[in-house]
Design a protein around this motif. Structure first.
Motif, short mmCIF file in Angstrom:
data_model
loop_
_atom_site.label_atom_id
_atom_site.label_comp_id
_atom_site.label_asym_id
_atom_site.label_seq_id
_atom_site.Cartn_x
_atom_site.Cartn_y
_atom_site.Cartn_z
N SER A 39 0.82 -1.22 0.00
CA SER A 39 0.00 0.00 0.00
C SER A 39 0.85 1.26 0.00
O SER A 39 0.43 2.31 -0.50
N GLY A 42 2.16 2.79 -3.69
CA GLY A 42 1.30 3.45 -4.67
C GLY A 42 -0.04 3.81 -4.07
O GLY A 42 -0.28 3.59 -2.88
N HIS A 43 -0.90 4.35 -4.88
CA HIS A 43 -2.25 4.72 -4.45
C HIS A 43 -3.21 3.69 -5.05
O HIS A 43 -3.50 3.71 -6.25
N SER A 45 -6.91 1.35 -4.80
CA SER A 45 -8.23 1.16 -4.20
C SER A 45 -8.19 -0.12 -3.37
O SER A 45 -7.23 -0.90 -3.44
N ASN A 103 8.08 0.50 -6.86
CA ASN A 103 6.68 0.28 -7.25
C ASN A 103 6.32 -1.18 -7.05
O ASN A 103 7.20 -2.04 -6.84
#
Length: 401
Positions: A39, A42-43, A45, A103
């Motif tokens: 988490s 990155g961003h 959902s 990443n």
């Protein structure tokens, strides 16, 4: 009075028991915070985070299941010690590199690479299996299982503490260092004196290995046993914390209690694996396995009807004793019924079966919980264990004299 020289197999057992203990810590210490690390990369959902967590967790098993037989073939040609060194050094570099990723794709690829270098524990077990006298193999492999289990249990606590004191990235660097220590211990203190490389062309292929086995059906029956054991054991893992939450009616410290209950089977396995291995050496390893099947069936079935977390904890602790009767004892039977010249491949096949079970189990448990209830997961798991017992009697016991 001159001291009696310690046999090489005993020295190897002592060193590799420590090495797999360290490896157990290294493999499990990153697990508690791995989704949090994802988490932070990155961003995402909630759906994306769940997807990436699943891929990062399971990717290693897919690669390991595919690559393990190839490494096993190489182990029979070049030596198990070389494979131990390859796995520990490779994973040391890969785990440390995970602390440098920027990443989630990089993390995912490194987890897949970790799967490529897998095999440290299986090759350690294979070396111990081939170097140890057959009449002592059950106790020796039980000791190896107990050591790895102890490291696996301690790992999440160590990882959580390191991540709290430092951060996620530093914890990966320390994990790489731990595996480097396992590499150095194996390099400097493990001696593979009885290794005879496979030179016969008829043993170079899978067909040749099968021909070298006295009872191929027994060996493949044991591999199937491993797969089903792992699937049954891991079918419970995704729902234990949710079952605890249900039993507590959403009150109290669910996370802490679920962690304790999740650790209880491993504690029991650590306490019992070596002892059950010694018992199997005396009375017959297959008898210990059958006892484990019967005990696991009863305990899984009873778990479906618990009324509170205390009853769940007691039954999960007792399940750990049945675990000690199963997987390490299957490895012992593989050792006692396989020629030493193909042990590397047999153990690698067993490793692949274990990884496939690791993949199937959680999917099975989650699916049953989704369409029915948490209790039904335990009932179905009990039925799977009964099926495993039936297949074990059909494919393995009939060959035992």
């Amino acid at each position: 009075m001159a001291q009696t020289k310690v046999p090489i197999w005993k020295r190897n057992l002592r060193v590799l028991a420590v090495a797999v203990f360290i490896a157990g810590i290294a493999f499990s210490e990153v697990m508690p915070f791995l989704p949090l690390y994802i988490s932070a990369l990155g961003h995402f959902s909630r759906q994306q985070l769940n997807m990436w967590s699943g891929l990062v967790f399971s990717g290693i098993y897919f690669v390991s299941a595919l690559i393990s037989p190839w490494w096993g073939k190489l182990a029979d040609k070049k030596g198990r010690k070389l494979m131990i060194l390859r796995a520990s050094l490779g994973m040391s570099i890969v785990l440390a590199a995970m602390g440098l990723v920027t990443n989630v794709w990089q993390l995912f690829l490194l987890r897949m690479t970790q799967g490529f270098f897998a095999g440290f524990v299986s090759n350690s077990n294979a070396l111990i299996a081939t170097e140890t006298p057959k009449e002592k193999s059950g106790q020796a492999l039980g000791t190896m299982t107990a050591s790895f289990t102890a490291g696996n249990l301690l790992g999440p606590f160590v990882g959580g503490a390191l991540a709290s004191i430092f951060n996620y990235r530093v914890t990966f660097f320390i994990t790489g260092l731990l595996l480097l220590i396992a590499f150095l211990l194996s390099l400097l203190f493990v001696h593979e004196d009885d290794f005879r490389p496979v030179t016969r062309k008829d043993l170079a292929s899978t067909k040749g290995v099968i021909k070298a086995l006295q009872y191929p059906q027994m060996i493949f029956g044991l591999l199937l046993t491993t797969l089903i054991i792992q699937a049954a054991t891991n079918s419970i893992n995704p729902i234990v914390s949710l079952y605890v939450k249900q039993l507590m009616h959403n009150h109290g410290n669910v996370v802490f209690l679920a962690g304790v209950i999740a650790a209880l089977p491993g504690i029991a396995t650590f306490l019992a694996a070596s002892r059950f291995g010694a018992i199997g050496d005396r009375v017959g390893t297959h008898k210990v396995i059958v006892t484990g099947f019967i005990g696991a069936t009863i305990l899984f079935f009873l778990t479906a009807f618990v009324r509170n977390p205390v009853e769940l904890g007691i039954l999960r602790f007792l399940v750990g004793f049945t675990d000690a009767c199963l997987f390490p004892q299957v490895q012992t039977m593989l050792t006692k019924n396989s020629p030493s010249m193909v042990t590397g491949r047999i153990f690698s096949w067993n490793q692949s079966a274990m990884y496939i079970g690791n993949i199937i189990g959680p999917l099975l448990g989650s699916t049953i919980a989704g369409i029915s209830s948490y209790s039904m997961v335990f009932i179905v798991t009990a039925l799977i264990v009964v099926l495993n017992l039936i297949l074990f009697r059909m494919n393995v016991i009939k060959f035992i004299k």
